[in-house]
Design a protein around this motif. Structure first.
Motif, mmCIF file in Angstrom:
data_model
loop_
_atom_site.group_PDB
_atom_site.id
_atom_site.type_symbol
_atom_site.label_atom_id
_atom_site.label_comp_id
_atom_site.label_asym_id
_atom_site.label_seq_id
_atom_site.Cartn_x
_atom_site.Cartn_y
_atom_site.Cartn_z
ATOM 1 N N SER A 98 0.752 -1.162 -0.109
ATOM 2 C CA SER A 98 -0.068 -0.143 -0.126
ATOM 3 C C SER A 98 0.794 1.233 -0.186
ATOM 4 N N VAL A 99 1.923 1.264 0.965
ATOM 5 C CA VAL A 99 2.757 2.488 0.996
ATOM 6 C C VAL A 99 3.300 2.650 -0.496
ATOM 7 N N LEU A 100 3.913 1.717 -0.874
ATOM 8 C CA LEU A 100 4.893 1.986 -2.541
ATOM 9 C C LEU A 100 3.716 2.163 -3.428
ATOM 10 N N SER A 101 2.547 1.515 -3.421
ATOM 11 C CA SER A 101 1.701 1.766 -4.368
ATOM 12 C C SER A 101 1.138 3.431 -4.441
ATOM 13 N N ILE A 102 1.166 4.005 -3.394
ATOM 14 C CA ILE A 102 0.668 5.404 -3.130
ATOM 15 C C ILE A 102 1.793 6.487 -3.260
ATOM 16 N N LEU A 103 2.862 6.029 -2.670
ATOM 17 C CA LEU A 103 4.228 6.728 -2.857
ATOM 18 C C LEU A 103 4.842 7.069 -4.134
ATOM 19 N N GLN A 104 4.887 5.920 -5.023
ATOM 20 C CA GLN A 104 5.715 5.871 -5.997
ATOM 21 C C GLN A 104 4.862 6.152 -7.340
ATOM 22 N N MET A 105 4.572 7.125 -7.303
ATOM 23 C CA MET A 105 3.712 8.004 -8.433
ATOM 24 C C MET A 105 4.598 8.330 -9.418
ATOM 25 N N PRO A 106 4.232 8.341 -10.659
ATOM 26 C CA PRO A 106 5.045 8.928 -11.886
ATOM 27 C C PRO A 106 4.937 10.404 -11.849
ATOM 28 N N GLY A 107 5.926 11.128 -12.393
ATOM 29 C CA GLY A 107 5.976 12.570 -12.558
ATOM 30 C C GLY A 107 4.924 12.831 -13.177
ATOM 31 N N GLY A 108 4.037 13.996 -12.642
ATOM 32 C CA GLY A 108 3.086 14.785 -13.262
ATOM 33 C C GLY A 108 1.646 14.180 -12.584
ATOM 34 N N VAL A 109 1.672 13.166 -11.656
ATOM 35 C CA VAL A 109 0.419 12.496 -11.144
ATOM 36 C C VAL A 109 0.957 12.598 -9.458
ATOM 37 N N PRO A 110 1.014 13.770 -8.924
ATOM 38 C CA PRO A 110 1.546 13.628 -7.470
ATOM 39 C C PRO A 110 0.231 13.360 -6.506
ATOM 40 N N VAL A 111 0.644 12.277 -5.432
ATOM 41 C CA VAL A 111 -0.396 12.202 -4.576
ATOM 42 C C VAL A 111 0.587 12.436 -3.228
ATOM 43 N N ALA A 112 0.233 13.265 -2.170
ATOM 44 C CA ALA A 112 0.785 13.580 -0.960
ATOM 45 C C ALA A 112 0.591 12.256 -0.303
ATOM 46 N N THR A 113 1.466 11.402 0.235
ATOM 47 C CA THR A 113 1.391 10.283 0.918
ATOM 48 C C THR A 113 1.712 10.521 2.492
ATOM 49 N N VAL A 114 0.804 9.991 3.347
ATOM 50 C CA VAL A 114 1.110 10.009 4.687
ATOM 51 C C VAL A 114 1.634 8.334 5.312
ATOM 52 N N ALA A 115 1.888 8.345 6.490
ATOM 53 C CA ALA A 115 2.392 7.032 7.084
ATOM 54 C C ALA A 115 1.203 6.039 6.953
ATOM 55 N N LEU A 116 1.505 4.812 7.066
ATOM 56 C CA LEU A 116 0.698 3.666 6.938
ATOM 57 C C LEU A 116 -0.431 3.904 8.064
ATOM 58 N N ASN A 117 -1.524 3.746 7.877
ATOM 59 C CA ASN A 117 -2.581 4.028 8.726
ATOM 60 C C ASN A 117 -2.542 5.465 9.284
ATOM 61 N N GLY A 118 -1.995 6.348 8.500
ATOM 62 C CA GLY A 118 -2.083 7.886 9.050
ATOM 63 C C GLY A 118 -2.921 8.712 8.509
ATOM 64 N N ALA A 119 -4.094 8.208 8.777
ATOM 65 C CA ALA A 119 -5.327 9.224 8.294
ATOM 66 C C ALA A 119 -5.451 10.444 9.104
ATOM 67 N N LYS A 120 -5.104 10.160 10.491
ATOM 68 C CA LYS A 120 -5.038 11.557 11.060
ATOM 69 C C LYS A 120 -4.179 12.647 10.526
ATOM 70 N N ASN A 121 -3.053 12.239 10.184
ATOM 71 C CA ASN A 121 -1.959 13.329 9.419
ATOM 72 C C ASN A 121 -2.622 13.858 8.113
ATOM 73 N N ALA A 122 -3.502 12.906 7.417
ATOM 74 C CA ALA A 122 -3.946 13.222 6.274
ATOM 75 C C ALA A 122 -5.153 14.306 6.528
ATOM 76 N N GLY A 123 -5.916 14.132 7.336
ATOM 77 C CA GLY A 123 -6.871 15.246 7.777
ATOM 78 C C GLY A 123 -6.061 16.452 8.129
ATOM 79 N N ILE A 124 -5.206 16.576 9.054
ATOM 80 C CA ILE A 124 -4.599 17.665 9.336
ATOM 81 C C ILE A 124 -3.985 18.397 7.968
ATOM 82 N N LEU A 125 -3.407 17.469 7.209
ATOM 83 C CA LEU A 125 -2.794 18.020 6.025
ATOM 84 C C LEU A 125 -3.870 18.741 5.072
ATOM 85 N N ALA A 126 -5.111 18.196 5.031
ATOM 86 C CA ALA A 126 -6.089 18.595 4.102
ATOM 87 C C ALA A 126 -6.473 19.985 4.762
ATOM 88 N N ALA A 127 -6.457 19.941 6.115
ATOM 89 C CA ALA A 127 -7.136 21.301 6.695
ATOM 90 C C ALA A 127 -5.855 22.580 6.449
#
Length: 160
Positions: A98-127
């Motif tokens: 899961s980590v590598l599938s989300i983290l290793q995106m090709p150039g031009g298609v960025p995805v900000a990736t947080v830690a494994l099970n890191g949904a709290k940080n995803a919420g903070i980053l969105a805010a």
């Protein structure tokens, strides 16, 4: 008012994604939660990704386990920032797939990736993304971070 879309590949991801839901509610940011499977509901995925920006979303948080294609596919279809949450699921290889599938995106298609099970940080980053143009949300983030600092300093006092 800004809105965050929170999607996940299956209902089994909800216990992890609940942390993003809770933190955003705490910042009084409107959310919409849905299940969108990249592999089982591809038509829904394409519709969601192509139209998220027309539905009032400012940011999309996408959680997925296993092969974890959901965040990257949404990012490929949407002009919005996408935050990926790798979820350690029952079919996961210790979460690394899961980590590598989300983290290793090709150039031009960025995805900000947080830690494994890191949904709290995803919420903070969105805010924080929303807070860059919304003073009310920015003030709430600053208060939240000040609270973190106070908590650490109080813990340090307990050691003395």
């Amino acid at each position: 008012m800004s809105k965050v879309g929170i999607i996940m590949g299956s209902k089994s991801d909800l216990p992890v994604m609940q942390d993003a839901i809770d933190i955003l509610k705490g910042f009084d940011i409107e959310i919409e939660v849905d299940i969108v499977s990249a592999h089982r509901t591809p038509e829904k995925l394409f519709d969601y990704g192509k139209h998220a920006h027309t539905r009032g979303f400012s940011v999309v948080i996408a959680g997925a386990g296993g092969a974890a294609h959901l965040p990257g596919m949404v990012a490929s279809l949407s002009p919005l920032p996408v935050i990926g949450v790798p979820v350690k699921s029952s079919n996961s290889i210790d979460g690394w797939d899961s980590v590598l599938s989300i983290l290793q995106m090709p150039g031009g298609v960025p995805v900000a990736t947080v830690a494994l099970n890191g949904a709290k940080n995803a919420g903070i980053l969105a805010a924080q993304i929303i807070g860059s143009s919304d003073k009310c949300v920015l003030d709430k983030i600053m208060t939240y971070k000040e609270g973190l600092k106070i908590k650490v300093n109080e813990s340090a006092k307990d050691l003395k």
